[in-house]
Design an enzyme around this catalytic site. Structure first.
Site, PDB file in Angstrom:
ATOM      1  N   ASP A 262      19.916  54.071  48.930  1.00  0.00           N
ATOM      2  CA  ASP A 262      18.598  54.684  48.925  1.00  0.00           C
ATOM      3  C   ASP A 262      18.399  55.623  50.119  1.00  0.00           C
ATOM      4  O   ASP A 262      18.739  55.279  51.260  1.00  0.00           O
ATOM      5  CB  ASP A 262      17.554  53.565  48.981  1.00  0.00           C
ATOM      6  CG  ASP A 262      16.138  54.087  48.923  1.00  0.00           C
ATOM      7  OD1 ASP A 262      15.803  54.756  47.923  1.00  0.00           O
ATOM      8  OD2 ASP A 262      15.363  53.829  49.874  1.00  0.00           O
ATOM      9  N   GLU A 299      21.349  58.590  47.471  1.00  0.00           N
ATOM     10  CA  GLU A 299      20.171  59.422  47.290  1.00  0.00           C
ATOM     11  C   GLU A 299      20.007  60.190  48.591  1.00  0.00           C
ATOM     12  O   GLU A 299      19.891  59.581  49.662  1.00  0.00           O
ATOM     13  CB  GLU A 299      18.920  58.579  47.031  1.00  0.00           C
ATOM     14  CG  GLU A 299      17.696  59.456  46.806  1.00  0.00           C
ATOM     15  CD  GLU A 299      16.374  58.715  46.987  1.00  0.00           C
ATOM     16  OE1 GLU A 299      15.353  59.215  46.507  1.00  0.00           O
ATOM     17  OE2 GLU A 299      16.349  57.635  47.613  1.00  0.00           O
ATOM     18  N   ASP A 324      17.791  65.726  43.184  1.00  0.00           N
ATOM     19  CA  ASP A 324      16.417  65.812  42.695  1.00  0.00           C
ATOM     20  C   ASP A 324      16.065  67.229  42.263  1.00  0.00           C
ATOM     21  O   ASP A 324      15.227  67.432  41.385  1.00  0.00           O
ATOM     22  CB  ASP A 324      15.437  65.375  43.795  1.00  0.00           C
ATOM     23  CG  ASP A 324      15.388  63.863  43.941  1.00  0.00           C
ATOM     24  OD1 ASP A 324      16.210  63.168  43.296  1.00  0.00           O
ATOM     25  OD2 ASP A 324      14.528  63.379  44.699  1.00  0.00           O
TER      26      ASP A 324
END
Lengths: 567, 567
Positions: A262, A299, A324
């Site tokens: 994350d 991420e 993203d």
């Protein structure tokens, strides 16, 4: 540090357990056996570690560490918290599970078709068994990898997982560590890989006893989520070891195929060797030893190839990263709103750039970030980028948690799915999108601390300032917010959901069988964007095959003249 | 950004000046001409910059920027602050100085013999002219590069320079920008290079109006000296440009030969390209254009070769760095105390390691830092490391500011000088050590803000906790603290100072003339340390020459058997 087994926490070894805890400031440390209230004094070793070998504890027993005779705390490296985050830790013998996945071979990363799911809301049962019950469904859908949102123990039973405070413990309500082993084994039997989302950039607010034990945090850096994990300040070695061993454990003891780490942009580490690179080195060593393949996916919100470049190129060696920006470009192209971070995206041209360059921002000025942003990623293969038309964040960070199903027309949802599944990157679905699940995926927590719960409510509201959304945010603490975020499996065979599902299955099947789609060579990609007509033509080649994807983002019929491009 | 000239601040151009200031939050900005109180409105450009071209200002005029009609502030890129840090800025035409150093050729870095000095306390005059008056002395001493502690404008007339708040302005009491140009020109005429110490890691506390103008600071990071400079957060581009142009200015407009960048470990920058690497790129471009050589030297406390490795190796491309560890090892070997950071050093073996490996800590556990520290620097040439037996910090950060002359015997001082001057690295002296100056070099400030002055007094005391020193620290604000830190030039020809000076001259001459000492090839270095006798034998080779340095750190005669080592 060992590759073969955990060296910290309580681990079952011949005739008992070996307990190791890092508590450099403690004057004395004991291990309390909760059943019988027996305190066993631990022996002080170098660098703040305390050791104990005892035959008085066994698999399933509850224990705490006692610091200086007065603090009775759960184990920072606890594997199981059956009585929640404030309760005692539980001894777990990770070796008792009978694995039957010897035949399993983690597929090449390039072939991954990811499916992100949240263990609490994916199934009616809200646990690993509920996921297992759906594996046949997932297999039929065609995906070959599930990505499970974080399962580290968090307070209560309702949480996305990013408030976990026991990075080694598997959420008890999901089925605990043995439940996870069971699920992974079952997945492998069905030829489904398991990606686990882990959080190495912060620790949750409730049940966070780390500060009592040692220097897990540093004041050198500030993060949006409170204390920064200490990866490079004084005493960082034990903290680094803690996270390296954590990554190794999931692969070695849980047969996890890939980690999704994350928000690694919030991992502040200025050491000569970044913690991600050091994790990669250790995972390489593990793979060498076991012969198994494991992937590290991050991420990362930095558009900086340093994260995904190889260790030999002074990179951190991560196998892949989320992008993203593909999502943002696609969403704006599809007619989504342009508030918040979407302000940086203009639509079709950005989407075309995402297909070609992976990063939309690779050096230009970003108005939202108020700076030049990103570097080119020309030399990084397609498998290093995970793309999606929605994910837990993009859905759940909306005030009303609307999935694309509630924001875009049925036809546009299909187009978005095609845009993702024909991309020369790794596609990822978010649970339920394949049947246009209408339920929202809302932000929910079940903190037991009332003050904290209130703070979360407030923080949630503050977060929406950037979105200029109107109305009231659903209460994250309300159980209904969680219940209302669950998938509705009874919709599967109903109109129009069954139609969407059939469409996804067809697309996924194409992706898996058409060589020009399977092959992710970025040199064999070309895009033509027609902003006037809102059409995009994506060309992909593989050997003699030339595949053309025609995308019409306008709301009317368009004529696209196919050029005779060859490559 | 231009290489050829400053693009920010007020710069004289044909028939007037061009003014550029970054003030992204301002609604309107004017330039006030102080003589006549005329406010000229500036024109808003992209990215928060404001421009003005006017013929109403000329070289020497005073001005301020007026933000939103109510804040009358000096220019962040001011070149001159004749009325101190709170006063108006002064237009300076950097092109009027008549340079006569065309024949100057910055020597190879490998040949640098550095002499660190503080412009305020080096000469009785406390200014650049005072330094110029001593150039013949320095030339006779034999050094070929002076390193001037920071000259950016600071409050009052007494400061080490690290509280500067106008990184482009040259301290008025030292002689201002034209005074510095004059000094550099004079140095070059005497074949002395000029290294300027610059501070890019923080800005001083008094007269710091940066926050009023723009996002010069970030909350992402915390530094020991307050606000972290914003090198990678939103709006960082203008801040990066500010510092890149600063480095270029010293080289281009002041003919500075090398920059010594203060404590770059406190520059927090996680951009894909570190600010130091970007500075290096621009300096490379400047050198290509002008054909002149300029060096970038950093003070860095990380033992991380990333800073000094080339840009082509993903390093930051710095030419050289200070190695405090050589000093620490030497000082402990010489019998210095072992409090504070000295606790990590054991003496002779560490000194031997420093000669061979540059970094003493290159991966081992550091008790003082509480972590494993450093990486090997085996492949970095000797010229990449600056060594010394004392410097402004090592002296001035002692509570009583004692130089080595007050801490070590006369003979030990000589030995320490030899240890430095025979090292396969760049040697640096601290002003006055060559005659064993007995005066201390104390910490002094002349903040005009009483509250701040008191805070400095307190901070100073807190700092000594690690040294466990006893007694009271001299008052940094007291003028006597400054005056008492000045060099006593009348000692030069007195016993025993004249003897030390002669010794230094001889050593420096050896360094400059003996090929095995001049040549810094680290492969041609070998050390034998005898801990029992406290002796160290340093071998250096060059072609057929074999030079042996015998060092006896004990307080008695020792017999050293010379081995017949050849290389």
């Amino acid at each position: 540090m060992e590759i073969e087994k955990r060296t910290i926490g309580v681990n079952v070894s011949k005739g008992g357990v070996k307990a190791v805890v890092w508590a450099p400031n403690a004057k004395n440390v004991s291990l309390r056996i909760c059943n019988g209230r027996i305190d066993l004094p631990m022996e002080q070793k170098d660098l703040g570690y305390w050791h104990l070998q005892t035959d008085q504890l066994k698999d399933g027993d509850l224990y705490r560490f006692v610091l200086d005779g007065e603090k009775f705390l759960p184990d920072p490296a606890s594997l199981s918290q059956p009585e929640d985050v404030h309760g005692p830790s539980q001894v777990v013998d990770l070796k008792t599970f009978q694995w039957t996945d010897e035949g399993w071979d983690n597929p090449a990363l390039e072939s991954y078709l990811l499916y992100e799911l949240h263990a609490g809301t994916f199934s009616p049962e809200s646990n690993f068994a509920g996921i297992e019950a759906k594996l046949d469904y997932l297999k039929e859908l065609g995906i070959n990898a599930i990505e499970i949102m974080p399962v580290a123990q968090f307070p209560g039973g309702r949480n996305w997982g990013y408030d976990g405070v026991f990075p080694y413990a598997v959420q008890h309500s999901y089925g605990g560590p043995k439940g996870l082993q069971q699920l992974v084994n079952a997945c492998h039997k069905k030829s489904i890989a398991v990606v686990l989302d882990v959080v190495y950039n912060h620790l949750g607010p409730e049940g966070n006893y780390f500060g009592e034990f040692g220097h897990y945090f540093t004041k050198k850096y500030n993060t949006p989520w409170g204390n920064a994990i200490n990866f490079d300040d004084a005493w960082c070695d034990a903290v680094r070891q803690y996270y390296i061993e954590n990554a190794l454990m999931w692969f070695r003891d849980f047969h996890i195929d890939a980690l999704r780490m994350d928000a690694v942009h919030a991992i502040n580490d200025f050491s000569p060797k970044h913690i991600l690179a050091e994790i990669k080195e250790h995972v390489d060593a593990l793979m060498k030893q076991t012969g198994k393949k494991h992937y590290l996916i991050v991420e990362c919100d930095l558009n900086d190839t340093r994260y995904i470049n190889g260790l030999d190129k002074q990179g951190y060696g991560m196998d892949s990263q989320w992008v993203d920006e593909f999502h943002h470009a696609l969403r704006v192209t599809a007619g989504g709103d342009r508030t918040g971070y979407y302000e940086d995206f203009n639509g079709l041209k950005d989407l075309a750039k995402a297909y070609c360059d992976a990063y939309v921002y690779d050096g230009q000025y970003s108005a939202h970030r108020h700076k030049n942003f990103g570097v080119p990623a020309k030399n990084n293969p397609g498998k290093q980028f995970v793309v999606f038309s929605q994910n837990h964040d993009q859905v759940g960070n909306r005030m009303l948690g609307e999935r694309n199903s509630q924001l875009f027309s049925f036809e546009m949802q299909k187009l978005m799915a095609a845009a993702v599944l024909t991309a020369p990157f790794l596609p990822m679905l978010f649970m339920g999108e394949e049947w246009a699940e209408p339920n929202p995926f809302l932000y929910f927590v079940s903190h037991t601390d009332a003050e904290l719960a209130e703070a979360v409510r407030k923080g949630r509201k503050a977060e929406f300032a950037a979105f200029h959304a109107q109305g009231e945010a659903p209460d994250p603490v309300d159980e209904q917010t969680f219940e209302g975020s669950k998938l509705q499996w009874d919709l599967l065979d109903k109109y129009p959901h069954a139609m969407m599902l059939a469409y996804y299955k067809t697309l996924i099947n194409l992706r898996k069988t058409v060589p020009a789609l399977k092959n992710l060579n970025r040199q064999h990609v070309q895009v033509e964007a027609n902003e006037e007509n809102k059409t995009l033509v994506l060309h992909r080649w593989y050997q003699g095959e030339h595949l053309v994807v025609l995308m019409n983002f306008s709301d009317q019929q368009q004529v696209i003249a196919l050029p005779s491009t060859e490559k």
